[in-house]
Design an enzyme around this catalytic site. Structure first.
Site, PDB file in Angstrom:
ATOM      1  NE  ARG A  15       8.265   0.462  10.750  1.00  0.00           N
ATOM      2  CZ  ARG A  15       7.718   1.332  11.598  1.00  0.00           C
ATOM      3  NH1 ARG A  15       7.768   2.624  11.372  1.00  0.00           N
ATOM      4  NH2 ARG A  15       7.148   0.909  12.719  1.00  0.00           N
ATOM      5  CG  ASP A  16       9.642   2.784  14.508  1.00  0.00           C
ATOM      6  OD1 ASP A  16       9.755   3.895  13.968  1.00  0.00           O
ATOM      7  OD2 ASP A  16       8.935   2.575  15.511  1.00  0.00           O
ATOM      8  CG  HIS A 207       5.491   0.801  18.686  1.00  0.00           C
ATOM      9  ND1 HIS A 207       6.000   0.075  17.625  1.00  0.00           N
ATOM     10  CD2 HIS A 207       6.019   2.037  18.544  1.00  0.00           C
ATOM     11  CE1 HIS A 207       6.787   0.834  16.899  1.00  0.00           C
ATOM     12  NE2 HIS A 207       6.806   2.057  17.438  1.00  0.00           N
ATOM     13  CG  HIS A 209       9.156   5.693  19.862  1.00  0.00           C
ATOM     14  ND1 HIS A 209      10.107   5.806  18.895  1.00  0.00           N
ATOM     15  CD2 HIS A 209       8.123   5.025  19.288  1.00  0.00           C
ATOM     16  CE1 HIS A 209       9.669   5.241  17.769  1.00  0.00           C
ATOM     17  NE2 HIS A 209       8.457   4.764  17.983  1.00  0.00           N
ATOM     18  CB  CYS A 240       8.097   8.859  13.691  1.00  0.00           C
ATOM     19  SG  CYS A 240       6.912   9.173  12.384  1.00  0.00           S
ATOM     20  CG  ASN A 249      11.311   2.157  18.096  1.00  0.00           C
ATOM     21  OD1 ASN A 249      11.802   2.833  17.209  1.00  0.00           O
ATOM     22  ND2 ASN A 249      10.068   1.733  18.060  1.00  0.00           N
TER      23      ASN A 249
HETATM   24  P1  HMG Z   1      -0.219  11.481  -0.252  1.00  0.00           P
HETATM   25  O1  HMG Z   1       0.456  12.794  -0.500  1.00  0.00           O
HETATM   26  O2  HMG Z   1      -1.568  11.540   0.328  1.00  0.00           O
HETATM   27  O3  HMG Z   1      -0.317  10.518  -1.503  1.00  0.00           O
HETATM   28  O4  HMG Z   1       0.799  10.641   0.607  1.00  0.00           O
HETATM   29  P2  HMG Z   1      -0.403  10.741  -3.020  1.00  0.00           P
HETATM   30  O5  HMG Z   1      -1.159   9.593  -3.534  1.00  0.00           O
HETATM   31  O6  HMG Z   1      -0.885  12.136  -3.329  1.00  0.00           O
HETATM   32  O7  HMG Z   1       1.128  10.608  -3.486  1.00  0.00           O
HETATM   33  C1  HMG Z   1       2.136  11.541  -3.131  1.00  0.00           C
HETATM   34  C2  HMG Z   1       3.442  11.100  -3.782  1.00  0.00           C
HETATM   35  O8  HMG Z   1       3.879   9.870  -3.200  1.00  0.00           O
HETATM   36  C3  HMG Z   1       3.297  10.810  -5.281  1.00  0.00           C
HETATM   37  O9  HMG Z   1       4.555  11.089  -5.879  1.00  0.00           O
HETATM   38  C4  HMG Z   1       3.057   9.333  -5.327  1.00  0.00           C
HETATM   39  O10 HMG Z   1       3.474   8.753  -6.544  1.00  0.00           O
HETATM   40  C5  HMG Z   1       3.928   8.836  -4.189  1.00  0.00           C
HETATM   41  P3  HMG Z   1       4.808  12.417  -6.754  1.00  0.00           P
HETATM   42  O11 HMG Z   1       3.682  12.455  -7.742  1.00  0.00           O
HETATM   43  O12 HMG Z   1       4.747  13.560  -5.758  1.00  0.00           O
HETATM   44  O13 HMG Z   1       6.153  12.201  -7.346  1.00  0.00           O
HETATM   45  N1  HMG Z   1       3.406   7.621  -3.556  1.00  0.00           N
HETATM   46  C6  HMG Z   1       4.114   6.492  -3.383  1.00  0.00           C
HETATM   47  N2  HMG Z   1       5.357   6.137  -3.755  1.00  0.00           N
HETATM   48  C7  HMG Z   1       5.766   4.901  -3.445  1.00  0.00           C
HETATM   49  N3  HMG Z   1       5.021   4.015  -2.753  1.00  0.00           N
HETATM   50  C8  HMG Z   1       3.778   4.344  -2.353  1.00  0.00           C
HETATM   51  C9  HMG Z   1       3.279   5.613  -2.686  1.00  0.00           C
HETATM   52  N4  HMG Z   1       2.119   6.238  -2.435  1.00  0.00           N
HETATM   53  C10 HMG Z   1       2.208   7.453  -2.955  1.00  0.00           C
HETATM   54  N5  HMG Z   1       3.069   3.461  -1.665  1.00  0.00           N
HETATM   55  C11 HMG Z   1       1.473   8.621   1.715  1.00  0.00           C
HETATM   56  C12 HMG Z   1       0.346   9.534   1.306  1.00  0.00           C
HETATM   57  C13 HMG Z   1       0.900   7.798   2.848  1.00  0.00           C
HETATM   58  C14 HMG Z   1       1.838   7.760   0.551  1.00  0.00           C
HETATM   59  C15 HMG Z   1       2.711   9.409   2.192  1.00  0.00           C
HETATM   60  O14 HMG Z   1       2.308  10.382   3.097  1.00  0.00           O
HETATM   61  C16 HMG Z   1       3.703   8.475   2.841  1.00  0.00           C
HETATM   62  O15 HMG Z   1       4.318   7.635   2.191  1.00  0.00           O
HETATM   63  N6  HMG Z   1       3.894   8.615   4.142  1.00  0.00           N
HETATM   64  C17 HMG Z   1       4.830   7.750   4.864  1.00  0.00           C
HETATM   65  C18 HMG Z   1       4.738   7.989   6.283  1.00  0.00           C
HETATM   66  C19 HMG Z   1       5.658   7.071   7.030  1.00  0.00           C
HETATM   67  O16 HMG Z   1       6.221   6.108   6.517  1.00  0.00           O
HETATM   68  N7  HMG Z   1       5.825   7.376   8.348  1.00  0.00           N
HETATM   69  C20 HMG Z   1       6.616   6.549   9.222  1.00  0.00           C
HETATM   70  C21 HMG Z   1       5.956   5.261   9.560  1.00  0.00           C
HETATM   71  S1  HMG Z   1       4.675   5.408  10.801  1.00  0.00           S
HETATM   72  C22 HMG Z   1       5.568   5.308  12.292  1.00  0.00           C
HETATM   73  O17 HMG Z   1       6.759   5.339  12.279  1.00  0.00           O
HETATM   74  C23 HMG Z   1       4.820   5.093  13.568  1.00  0.00           C
HETATM   75  C24 HMG Z   1       4.897   3.652  14.077  1.00  0.00           C
HETATM   76  O18 HMG Z   1       6.235   3.256  14.297  1.00  0.00           O
HETATM   77  C25 HMG Z   1       4.131   3.520  15.393  1.00  0.00           C
HETATM   78  C26 HMG Z   1       4.478   4.608  16.410  1.00  0.00           C
HETATM   79  O19 HMG Z   1       5.651   4.729  16.821  1.00  0.00           O
HETATM   80  O20 HMG Z   1       3.547   5.327  16.769  1.00  0.00           O
HETATM   81  C27 HMG Z   1       4.270   2.676  13.078  1.00  0.00           C
HETATM   82 MG    MG Z   2       7.406   3.791  16.126  1.00  0.00          MG
END
Ligand code: HMG
Ligand code: MG
Length: 290
Positions: A15-16, A207, A209, A240, A249
């Site tokens: 995933r990450d 966690h 990086h 990310c 990571n």
């Molecule tokens: P939003 O813009 O607030 O949501 O996004 P929305 O409801 O307005 O939807 C926007 C679009 O996304 C729409 O599509 C929805 O249908 C679609 P459009 O109408 O534009 O065609 N949508 C989805 N599609 C599939 N599955 C869903 C879904 N939800 C909405 N579940 C949202 C909010 C959170 C969905 C968006 O910003 C998003 O998906 N962000 C992902 C962020 C992400 O994955 N980041 C990486 C992970 S975090 C990380 O890596 C850190 C970590 O490792 C720890 C660390 O290192 O610190 C965990």
């Molecule tokens: Mg991370």
């Protein structure tokens, strides 16, 4: 200070590690990666995320990945869910553990999940309710626990506040993410001291990086402070999409080597993990970092 006898490495590579890769990675390669990691002895292999494919295209095959893996007894395959829609899809894909992800910095929360920290808790509440109804454990991430790419240094009190809210909301474990890998051991100590006042060490995970090469020092410090769950990514993959400049990571192989040298058991076979690092690195056309 005392080191524990056992530590869990929570593998986040599929995933990450892969989420930030711009090149297409075949679903079959992701599935083989997950299965190899489970066979190496990891009990937790974070498999994918049910986020928007527009936000993170590499995770768009989440349902296929979950359907394709042969699940091994004793291994859990957690997935990230950002909202109810993601939770519904994760449940349909028979996820057994899910993770919600918050941030200690407003700037990162807005970029990453398009809402404020306060609003993110409004989104998490129904996810946690759905999980509790189906007996699914929910992990909580806090990003930017030391520094933020948009706001700079983050106060330990801000991290403690978000960690405490996730814990009170029902998360079984809180993973503290140094998303951009800038923490020094001194900063990490202050942050952990603040967090451990509100969440017990046995419910925390680290966690890191490794942008500034301090991840192993910080992990050792966390172990000495009583934390026994360490997130890591095979081959040091990762990054990310919303944390520009952040490197991968900390590598699972590097963490394993250190833990084994310290006499800490993990139940994981280092040679198998090194092989798996070669496997995924060859698919990405690069050398493993560790
Ligand atoms: P939003 O813009 O607030 O949501 O996004 P929305 O409801 O307005 O939807 C926007 C679009 O996304 C729409 O599509 C929805 O249908 C679609 P459009 O109408 O534009 O065609 N949508 C989805 N599609 C599939 N599955 C869903 C879904 N939800 C909405 N579940 C949202 C909010 C959170 C969905 C968006 O910003 C998003 O998906 N962000 C992902 C962020 C992400 O994955 N980041 C990486 C992970 S975090 C990380 O890596 C850190 C970590 O490792 C720890 C660390 O290192 O610190 C965990
Ligand atoms: Mg991370």
């Amino acid at each position: 200070m005392m080191l524990p006898k056992y530590a869990q490495i929570y593998e986040v590579g599929p995933r990450d590690g892969l989420q930030n890769e711009s090149q297409y990675i075949a679903t079959s390669v992701k599935i083989e990666l997950i299965e190899r990691l489970a066979n190496a002895g990891f009990t937790h292999v974070e498999a994918t995320s049910f986020v928007s494919p527009k936000a993170v295209p590499q995770m768009a095959d989440h349902a296929e990945v979950m359907a394709g893996i042969k699940r091994k007894k004793g291994v859990v395959y957690p997935v990230l869910v950002p909202n109810v829609r993601g939770m519904e899809a994760a449940l349909k894909a028979k996820a057994q553990t899910v993770a919600v992800f918050a941030a200690a910095s407003e700037g990162f929360s807005l970029k990453n999940i398009n809402c404020s920290i306060k609003e993110s808790f409004v989104r998490f509440a129904p996810i946690i309710q759905m999980a509790q109804k189906t007996n699914i454990p929910v992990r909580g991430y806090v990003s930017c626990v030391v520094g933020c790419p948009y706001e700079g240094d983050i106060a330990p009190s801000a991290v403690a506040k978000v960690a405490s809210e996730l814990f009170k909301a029902g998360c079984y474990e809180i993973s503290l993410g140094d998303t951009i890998g800038v923490g020094t051991p001194e900063q990490v100590r202050s942050m952990l001291e603040a967090v451990m006042k509100v969440v017990p060490a046995e419910r925390l995970a680290l966690h890191f990086h490794d942008t500034h090469g301090r991840a192993l020092d910080n992990i050792r410090l966390g172990l000495e402070m009583g934390i026994q769950v360490i997130d890591a990514s095979v081959a040091g993959l990762g990054g990310c999409p919303y944390a520009p400049g952040a490197s991968g990571n900390v590598a699972s192989e590097a963490v394993l080597s250190m833990l084994h040298e310290l006499g800490i058991e993990t139940g994981i076979d280092l040679a198998d993990v090194t092989d798996t690092a070669r496997f995924i690195s060859s698919h990405l056309g690069r050398l493993p970092s560790a």
